[in-house]
Each structure stands twice: as C-alpha cells, then as structure tokens.
Design an enzyme around this catalytic site. Structure first.
Site, mmCIF file in Angstrom:
data_model
loop_
_atom_site.group_PDB
_atom_site.id
_atom_site.type_symbol
_atom_site.label_atom_id
_atom_site.label_comp_id
_atom_site.label_asym_id
_atom_site.label_seq_id
_atom_site.Cartn_x
_atom_site.Cartn_y
_atom_site.Cartn_z
ATOM 1 N N ASP A 285 0.856 -1.428 -0.285
ATOM 2 C CA ASP A 285 -0.296 -0.100 0.073
ATOM 3 C C ASP A 285 0.933 1.254 0.329
ATOM 4 O OD1 ASP A 285 -2.080 1.991 0.882
ATOM 5 O OD2 ASP A 285 -2.961 -0.052 0.435
ATOM 6 N N ASP A 286 0.398 2.498 0.032
ATOM 7 C CA ASP A 286 0.653 3.477 0.836
ATOM 8 C C ASP A 286 1.905 3.676 0.664
ATOM 9 O OD1 ASP A 286 1.494 6.089 0.541
ATOM 10 O OD2 ASP A 286 -0.581 7.089 1.660
ATOM 11 N N LYS A 395 -4.067 -0.676 -6.970
ATOM 12 C CA LYS A 395 -4.808 -0.390 -5.796
ATOM 13 C C LYS A 395 -5.294 1.892 -6.242
ATOM 14 C CE LYS A 395 -6.262 0.545 -0.746
ATOM 15 N NZ LYS A 395 -6.241 0.048 0.096
ATOM 16 N N ASP A 397 -6.651 4.506 -5.607
ATOM 17 C CA ASP A 397 -6.626 5.709 -4.766
ATOM 18 C C ASP A 397 -6.765 7.106 -5.132
ATOM 19 O OD1 ASP A 397 -7.932 6.104 -2.492
ATOM 20 O OD2 ASP A 397 -6.202 4.932 -1.053
ATOM 21 N N MET A 398 -7.784 7.802 -3.844
ATOM 22 C CA MET A 398 -7.731 8.930 -4.738
ATOM 23 C C MET A 398 -8.796 9.785 -3.516
ATOM 24 S SD MET A 398 -10.700 11.258 -6.028
ATOM 25 C CE MET A 398 -11.167 12.560 -6.975
ATOM 26 N N ASP A 467 -13.055 2.387 4.273
ATOM 27 C CA ASP A 467 -11.650 1.907 5.436
ATOM 28 C C ASP A 467 -12.177 1.989 6.317
ATOM 29 O OD1 ASP A 467 -10.045 3.017 3.567
ATOM 30 O OD2 ASP A 467 -9.779 4.839 4.206
HETATM 31 C C1 GLA Z 1 -6.745 5.432 1.416
HETATM 32 C C2 GLA Z 1 -7.467 4.674 1.620
HETATM 33 C C3 GLA Z 1 -6.423 3.457 2.247
HETATM 34 C C4 GLA Z 1 -5.042 3.506 2.333
HETATM 35 C C5 GLA Z 1 -4.339 5.115 2.506
HETATM 36 C C6 GLA Z 1 -3.411 5.055 2.334
HETATM 37 O O1 GLA Z 1 -7.434 6.266 2.953
HETATM 38 O O2 GLA Z 1 -8.319 4.448 1.587
HETATM 39 O O3 GLA Z 1 -7.350 1.605 2.113
HETATM 40 O O4 GLA Z 1 -4.925 3.153 1.370
HETATM 41 O O5 GLA Z 1 -5.424 5.619 2.372
HETATM 42 O O6 GLA Z 1 -2.674 5.716 2.672
#
Ligand code: GLA
Length: 648
Positions: A285-286, A395, A397-398, A467
């Site tokens: 992820d991030d 994934k 994201d936004m 989330d």
């Molecule tokens: C958003 C996504 C999460 C995660 C974070 C990462 O909040 O919904 O699932 O990926 O960004 O910063």
C-alpha cells in the site's frame, strides 16, 4: 423548460440570444440492434439489446437532441442517455443536462438513498415523498462518500423480497444530482444526471455533448429484485476484462499492518506467512515511493523509495513471486503533494483558483485532469512502473475532493467545464491503462468507498468498500452497498482487533464471515496472530477458495437489515441453486435467547439441502417457508456462516 410545464426541466440550453426557452419537436425515431458505445464515457454494453433513438430539434436555436434508450434481453432495465448537438450557426451553452427524467403519475412512493461519510459509507435511508424536492447529490468532484449516484422509489409496502421498486443509478464518478420533485397534483418527477451546480458547457456549431448514462430498473420483487437487476447489469453489461467473471485472488494488504513504517524485510516477513496460509496476492500500500513516511509528501513522485526498498520493485516482485504470491501496488495518481518534485516542476498542474490560497486536504492537491498534458503525465507515471516491473494488481486511490476549483489551462468562460472535463480526462487515462495492461487486476478506492460507482466499475472490477474494516460496521456498509453493487465488486478484508477505526473487538470468525461476502483479503500483520489464529486463518482461506465462485457470482439476497435492528443476514446462492452461503450476525450479545430462525430465499423449493457445518438436511421449500434454525455463539458480534449444499 420555459413553457407551461412550470417544473424544472431535464435540460437548460442557453442560445446566443440569451434565451433558455426550448421547444423540441419530433424529427425521427429509429430502432437498432445492440447498443452503441458512448464516446469517452463508461457505459453498459450489450449485443442482445435494442436501442431506440428519438431525435428532436428545437424550432429556433438549432439544438438537436437525441434521446437514447436501450432495453436488454436479460435484465428488466433501461439505459438512457442524451446527446446534444449544435446544428445552428452560433454557440449554445448547456447549463443543465440530466441523463434521465421519469414522470410518474402518482407520488405514493418512498425514496431510498445511500448516504454516508468516511467510514460510514452507503447507509440505507428511507423517507416518504412529499410535495417539493428531495434529492441527493455531490458537488465534490467525485461521486463521494456522502451520497451514491443512486435512488430508488419504492411503494410504501415494499420490503426486501416483495413490492414494487424502481431503481435508478448513474454510470458516472463525478458531480451528480439524483432527486424527485413532487408537484401540486402529487405527480413525481425523477431526475438523474450531471449536477448543474458550477456546470456549464459551451457547444460551438457542429459540436456534440454526450451525457453520462443512467440505468433504470424495475422490480416487483422488492429491493432484492432491484439489486438483482443492478448486479446482473454489472456482471454482464458493465464490468470488463479478464477478472469480470473470474475468482478474485485472496490478498493481504500491508496498510493496517505497517502503515508507512516498513522496509523490504518487514514486508517479506508478512508475505512469507501469508504464502504459508494460502494467500494469493500481496498488496504493498501507500509509502513505497518518493520520500513518503507520512501523508505530507511525495504524491506525484512515482519512483521507488530506495531507503525502504533498496533493491527496487523488480526485486521485490521477484521475491514475492518466488513465494508463490502475486504482487500488487498502491497508487494515488490523480494527486500531488506540495512537497514533491512534480509540484516544484509544475506548480500550475493542480486544480486551484488563481490568487486564492490552495486548500490542502490530507496535505495534498488534486491534479488538473481537464488538461491533456497532465493526463498524459499521469498515464505515463503509472504505465512506466507497470511496464518495468511485473505488477499483478493496482489499487488506484483518490483521497480528497475538489476545492478552490479552477484550471490554469481553461479560458475564463469555460471554467465551469472543469469538473466534467476532469472525469473525461480520468476515464481516458483508465481506458488506456486497462487496455494496455489487461492482465492487471485494478481495484478502485477513494478514502475507502468515496468513488464506489458504476463509472469506476466499468474500468476496475472491484472497489475498496470502506476504510472501516470493523466487522459490525462492515455488515452495514456491505448491506447498503449491495443495493446496487454485486459482491464481486466489494473489496473486504479481515483486520486486527481492537479495530483501528471503531476500537471494537470482534471474533476472527465473524470478521472472515463478513469479508468473504466480497473480494476477500486480510489487512493485518499475520505474524502478530497466535498459532491457533493462524490455523483458523488457513481454514478460512481454504473455505473461501472452495466457495468463492458462489460468494462472488451467486445471487445475493439481503435477509435482515442492520438498519432496522441489531442483526445482519444475507445469503448468496449459486446460479444452479446447488450451493448457498448464509451469513447471520448479531452486533450486541443478548442473554436468554432461543435458537435463531431465519427464512431463506433463492433456494430451489424442490431440492434438499444439507448444512455442512451441522450435518442436518432440509427441503428447500421448508427453508424458504419456515426458515433455518441454528444456534448463535454467545458474545458481541457473534455470527454464523453456514454452507448449504444440495443433496444428490
Ligand atoms: C486511503 C485508503 C486506504 C489506504 C490509505 C493509504 O485512506 O482508503 O485503504 O490505502 O489511503 O494512504
């Protein structure tokens, strides 16, 4: 608008004279087989369908309007969109352009919307119609966490399984309006389309403007009937690509396990355990790019952070693949951090109102995707990574909505085109990337389910629901989401307890039972679990692998609503009705209970079913008329997940 109807109309077009009156007259009606694509916009497709095109022309301005209606062979639905053309000699300005307008002869309906917030997406709200206007909308630049581009009109006696329900949803991911106006004679007008707030579109002679597509469904079998139509539309007429009907890989995502604090070794330790218990995809992820140790920097700098991953993504992919797992990667390509190389190079590439403070949300700004060069950059930054390393899943994201809306590239008189131009730009990028990387599984996300809509599903077959990964909250979120969206579109993960969003402790079994009703995965540090829990996880994965075709692609029936009480229940039934999975969950422990009795739906009345977990068998008719009786464990968030299998 402008004649004796007196209500708000489905469109407003301003002529060069300043007139907003329109008088459309019939020109032609043609029917054709199949369904043409909508240039640049997501839309349903169908070969076994018929499309009617009604052409109308304004008596003065040269405006030509084509109303497009498609009916499908296999779904009780109508797809409707509108094409505006300027056949006159001077510019026209579209001030409002709905995709759907349905006049009903009475207003004896209740309005159902899916409204919410971050971590509380898609709550089912039901209210009676009354004279005046009731609507939901978004002017945030995305379809939003707060409201879904969907409404249903239900007769007051309609329930999940009986009664008349009209559903309407927009195949679009940006600003929208969905509402009903009840007039003096108690007639209802339903409208759905682009929001007219902060919208205007200049149409030069010979130019066209295509509205997004709206989908209208009819059910005489309650909300489940409506959802079945939407689910079928998604499965057979909207979602594309190799994963459209395929089992989705069981994934592990490192976000709630590590947040930004990871390195290669930590990731591999989690991945190794994941591989042992049967997980199929590891999602990073991030935080893997730029200099991103928190959310203050680096969006836009899509180069690997070699402090965390010294051997690069290629090597990580090799090691993850070596464990027998696929590798997925998080991106937030539409965004830019002020602290980034990209911002230093292109400070005017973000959406901003010249001279005003640039409002940051989650410390970031939105790239201006109404500009072709920005879209090209966004496309290339993702393409370069996917082309250089074997990434199997993305994934997308936004994480923020639009503020101080303005584009440095649009002329002053076209600034109100920005929000829709942004969507067209984004859709163009997504079309290119998903075409160029057909083997990559894309999952859309926007702070959880902030852009969970039919537009994104056209490009990406699954969406991160929320989330909020707490099982009880997820019961509500997935129940509400299922009004429109099928199980195969909902990303759903088992996470650690106490839950990071609610602080609630729920049994591991319940977390898995709820999550397996969607695209199943884990989002926790598996190495922090006990040996018994790891064994339980392995058993959960084994079960999901056996059942996932039914869980993802079976027919989904909501049985008990968490919006009406403390219990959530639903059942997914395989198309041949030979396999079904029932979920029942009660949020708060209750003392002195009797065994539960739940009436099931969707089974074959003439078949006999065996409940695998108890060994008991029953006739399908009995399960649907009397119900299935079972004992619920004690404790909060107690649940059962039962597998029914047809005998012989
Ligand atoms: C958003 C996504 C999460 C995660 C974070 C990462 O909040 O919904 O699932 O990926 O960004 O910063």
């Amino acid at each position: 608008f402008g004649f004796s109807d007196m209500r708000e109309g489905a469109f407003t077009v301003r002529a060069a004279s300043g007139s907003r009156t329109s008088d459309l007259r019939f020109v032609s009606a043609t029917a054709q087989e199949g369904k043409p694509a909508l240039g640049g916009l997501p839309a349903t497709f169908a070969s076994d369908a018929k499309t009617l095109r009604l052409v109308l022309r304004d008596v003065v301005s040269g405006l030509r309007v084509t109303l497009c209606y498609t009916i499908f062979e296999d779904v009780d639905a109508i797809a409707r969109s509108v094409l505006f053309e300027n056949e006159g000699a001077s510019d026209l300005h579209i001030e409002r352009a709905m995709s759907l307008c349905l006049d009903l002869t009475d207003a004896d309906y209740e309005l159902i919307t899916l409204s919410g917030a971050w971590s509380r997406e898609r709550e089912v709200i039901r209210r009676p119609l009354a004279p005046g206007e009731t609507s939901v909308s978004s002017v945030r630049g995305a379809s939003s966490l707060q409201a879904s581009p969907f409404v249903a009109l239900a007769r007051p006696d309609a329930t999940e399984c009986a009664g008349e329900v009209i559903g309407a949803a927009l195949v679009y991911s940006g600003n929208f309006y969905a509402g009903v106006h009840v007039d003096q004679h108690r007639m209802a007008r339903l409208m759905l389309g682009l929001h007219d707030h902060d919208f205007e579109w200049a149409l030069a002679p010979r130019e066209t403007f295509q509205t997004p597509e709206a989908l209208l469904t009819y059910s005489a079998e309650g909300f489940n009937g409506m959802s079945a139509q939407f689910h079928r539309l998604c499965a057979e007429h909207l979602v594309r690509g190799k994963y459209a009907h395929a089992p989705r890989p069981i994934l592990i995502n490192n976000w709630e396990a590590t947040y930004f604090n990871f390195d290669e070794e930590k990731l591999l330790t989690i991945a190794k355990t994941a591989a042992k218990v049967g997980v199929e995809l590891f999602v990073l992820d991030d935080g893997w790019f730029g200099r991103r140790n928190d959310d203050t920097t680096s969006l836009g700098d899509w180069q690997v952070d070699e402090r965390k991953l010294p051997h690069g993504l290629g090597s990580l992919a090799e090691q993850i693949h070596g464990l027998g797992l696929k590798l997925g990667l998080w991106f937030e390509p539409e965004m830019i951090s002020v602290q980034s190389k990209l911002y230093r190079a292109h400070p005017d590439w973000c959406i901003h109102a010249e001279g005003y403070e640039r409002v940051e949300y989650r410390q970031q700004l939105v790239l201006d995707l109404s500009r072709a060069e920005v879209c090209e950059h966004v496309y290339r930054s993702v393409r370069d990574i996917l082309a250089a390393s074997p990434i199997d899943y993305v994934k997308w994201d936004m994480n923020r909505n639009f503020t101080d809306i303005g584009s440095a590239a649009l002329p002053p008189e076209r600034q109100k085109e920005l929000a829709h131009r942004y969507m067209l730009g984004l859709y163009g990028v997504l079309e290119r990337l998903t075409t160029e990387f057909p083997d990559v599984l894309f999952e859309s996300c926007a702070s959880g389910g902030g852009r969970f809509d039919l537009g994104m599903l056209y490009y990406m077959p699954q969406t991160w629901c929320s989330d909020n990964t707490d099982a009880v909250s997820r019961g509500r979120i997935q129940y509400g989401s299922s009004m429109v969206f099928p199980p195969f579109s909902m990303g759903a993960h088992v996470s650690a307890v106490p839950n990071h969003q609610t602080g609630r402790i729920t049994p591991l079994a319940t977390r898995a039972s709820v999550a397996m009703s969607g695209c199943f995965g884990y989002e926790l540090d598996l190495n922090a679990l006990s040996a018994e829990e790891i064994q339980e996880v392995a058993r959960q994965i084994e079960r999901v692998k056996k059942l996932r075709q039914t869980l993802l692609y079976g027919r989904f029936y909501r049985l008990r609503s968490p919006f009406e009480g403390d219990e959530t229940a639903w059942i997914t039934v395989a198309p041949d009705q030979r396999e079904a999975v029932l979920l029942f969950m009660r949020a708060m422990a209750r003392a002195n209970t009797m065994p539960e009795l739940v009436r099931l739906y969707g089974l074959n009345a003439d078949m006999r079913y065996r409940v695998e977990e108890t060994g008991e068998s029953y006739g399908g008719d009995q399960l649907m008329r009397q119900g299935l009786c079972f004992a619920l464990p004690t404790g909060d968030a107690a649940s059962v997940s039962l597998t029914l299998r047809a005998l012989e």
